[in-house]
Design an enzyme around this catalytic site. Sequence first.
Site, short mmCIF file in Angstrom:
data_model
loop_
_atom_site.label_atom_id
_atom_site.label_comp_id
_atom_site.label_asym_id
_atom_site.label_seq_id
_atom_site.Cartn_x
_atom_site.Cartn_y
_atom_site.Cartn_z
N ASN A 212 -32.65 9.16 55.79
CA ASN A 212 -32.71 9.23 57.25
C ASN A 212 -31.19 9.87 57.57
OD1 ASN A 212 -35.41 8.47 57.97
ND2 ASN A 212 -34.59 6.33 57.61
N HIS B 287 -35.06 0.83 50.41
CA HIS B 287 -35.74 1.64 51.50
C HIS B 287 -36.86 2.36 51.00
CE1 HIS B 287 -35.64 5.17 54.33
NE2 HIS B 287 -36.39 4.39 54.97
N SER C 45 -34.92 0.36 57.80
CA SER C 45 -34.88 2.14 57.68
C SER C 45 -33.61 2.61 57.91
CB SER C 45 -35.62 2.62 59.00
OG SER C 45 -37.22 2.31 59.03
N GLU D 210 -34.93 4.11 48.05
CA GLU D 210 -33.60 4.22 47.93
C GLU D 210 -33.20 3.05 47.69
OE1 GLU D 210 -31.85 7.23 50.93
OE2 GLU D 210 -33.75 6.35 51.69
N1 LIG Z 1 -42.87 2.47 59.25
C1 LIG Z 1 -42.27 3.09 58.46
O1 LIG Z 1 -42.55 4.27 58.01
C2 LIG Z 1 -41.16 2.52 57.59
C3 LIG Z 1 -40.53 3.11 56.64
C4 LIG Z 1 -39.41 2.50 55.90
C5 LIG Z 1 -38.83 1.34 56.42
N2 LIG Z 1 -39.49 0.83 57.32
C6 LIG Z 1 -38.82 -0.51 57.82
O2 LIG Z 1 -39.53 -1.58 57.50
C7 LIG Z 1 -39.90 -2.79 58.37
C8 LIG Z 1 -41.06 -3.06 58.80
O3 LIG Z 1 -41.71 -1.89 59.40
P1 LIG Z 1 -43.09 -1.69 59.58
O4 LIG Z 1 -43.51 -0.26 59.94
O5 LIG Z 1 -43.96 -2.34 58.37
O6 LIG Z 1 -43.38 -2.67 60.85
P2 LIG Z 1 -44.68 -3.50 61.52
O7 LIG Z 1 -44.60 -3.73 62.72
O8 LIG Z 1 -46.00 -2.73 60.95
O9 LIG Z 1 -44.51 -4.89 60.47
C9 LIG Z 1 -43.68 -5.83 60.73
C10 LIG Z 1 -44.19 -7.14 60.71
O10 LIG Z 1 -43.43 -8.19 60.53
C11 LIG Z 1 -43.95 -9.30 61.10
N3 LIG Z 1 -42.87 -10.31 61.56
C12 LIG Z 1 -41.96 -9.96 62.79
N4 LIG Z 1 -41.15 -11.31 62.67
C13 LIG Z 1 -41.44 -11.76 61.50
C14 LIG Z 1 -40.81 -12.90 61.25
N5 LIG Z 1 -39.74 -13.64 61.85
N6 LIG Z 1 -41.27 -13.58 60.14
C15 LIG Z 1 -42.20 -12.86 59.44
N7 LIG Z 1 -42.81 -11.75 59.64
C16 LIG Z 1 -42.28 -11.13 60.81
C17 LIG Z 1 -44.89 -8.82 62.29
O11 LIG Z 1 -45.72 -9.63 62.75
C18 LIG Z 1 -45.34 -7.42 61.46
O12 LIG Z 1 -46.58 -7.85 60.79
C19 LIG Z 1 -38.71 -2.15 59.53
O13 LIG Z 1 -37.38 -2.63 59.15
C20 LIG Z 1 -38.85 -0.71 59.34
O14 LIG Z 1 -37.63 -0.07 59.78
C21 LIG Z 1 -40.57 1.44 58.24
#
Ligand SMILES: NC(=O)c1ccc[n+]([C@@H]2O[C@H](COP(=O)([O-])OP(=O)(O)OC[C@H]3O[C@@H](n4cnc5c(N)ncnc54)[C@H](O)[C@@H]3O)[C@@H](O)[C@H]2O)c1
Length: 287
Positions: free
Chosen positions: A185, A134, A113, A146
Amino acid sequence: MMAKARIAVIGAGLMGHGIAQVFALAGHDVSIQDSVAANLDSAKARILANLRDLGDDLSAVERVRPTADLAEAVREADYVVEAVLEDLPLKQKLFVEIEENVRPHTILASNTSVIPITKIMEGLRDRSRALGTHWWNPPYLVPLVEVIGTEWTSQQAIDWTMALHKAAGKMPVHVKKDVPGFVGNRLCDAETVDTVIKASFGRRLAVLGPLENADLVGTDLTLAIHKTVLPDIDNRPHPSPYLEGLVNNGKLGFKSGEGFRSWSTDAQAALRAKVLHHLKKARTADA
Ligand SMILES: NC(=O)c1ccc[n+]([C@@H]2O[C@H](COP(=O)([O-])OP(=O)(O)OC[C@H]3O[C@@H](n4cnc5c(N)ncnc54)[C@H](O)[C@@H]3O)[C@@H](O)[C@H]2O)c1
């Protein structure tokens, strides 16, 4: 038309499974990996439910291949995108491991993010193929992606990534400066600000307020984002003590039933349905 590519998505959470869905629907073969078995095992069912809900081609899910083995997931890939937790050391370690197992020209992307891509990728041997993409939640309905290069990223890697996302129906924007929070952001680039806002959180804002969104994605993720971005853009260098209090007291939003507000299962489902309905209407209007 973009040739069929082999995509690997690392992390099958909220973002990862949706990103896998978009690429599979665009005709690519997608491997998806997660370290938590329950998240990996449910990925295809979640994708299928989304496709069904959107009226999209259900056969796309057959192009998604879950695997628990990271090396196996990335070995044949043309493009790897990481969507694990928002944690810098975790992402750095993961990319070093990914680099050991990919082919020489595979492009490596992080869906962080707000963490600067430069920091995530600094330990790699070949940093010219590494960049950020992103996406916005939900990835299959919010158009903006992005694409963030670092001082090392090759133009070829940027161009190929932009083309990949455009052909998959997204609206990629090339963010030329790797600052914490990129553009969406952190509103810093007058030229692209309007496009970025309209194609990202602006599209959700009419039905999803900022605190509702914090609860929906998790107050823990919101806190991780504030810790990275605020010292750089706010003269108050720390996250809000109120937000820290919520996380310390286990008030993590939807997942714990309470964040900024209390959320019954019905209230969560109602808000999700309202957001999806609104975004689906906007997608139809785009077409
Ligand atoms: N949620 C949002 O709105 C959003 C938007 C843009 C970017 N992001 C970014 O995307 C990324 C994921 O966010 P999310 O909301 O999907 O989180 P989430 O918690 O829903 O999913 C993360 C996943 O990663 C897995 N994981 C953790 N450690 C791991 C590893 N070592 N190897 C493989 N898998 C692993 C977890 O089990 C989980 O399923 C983050 O960096 C977040 O900042 C999130």
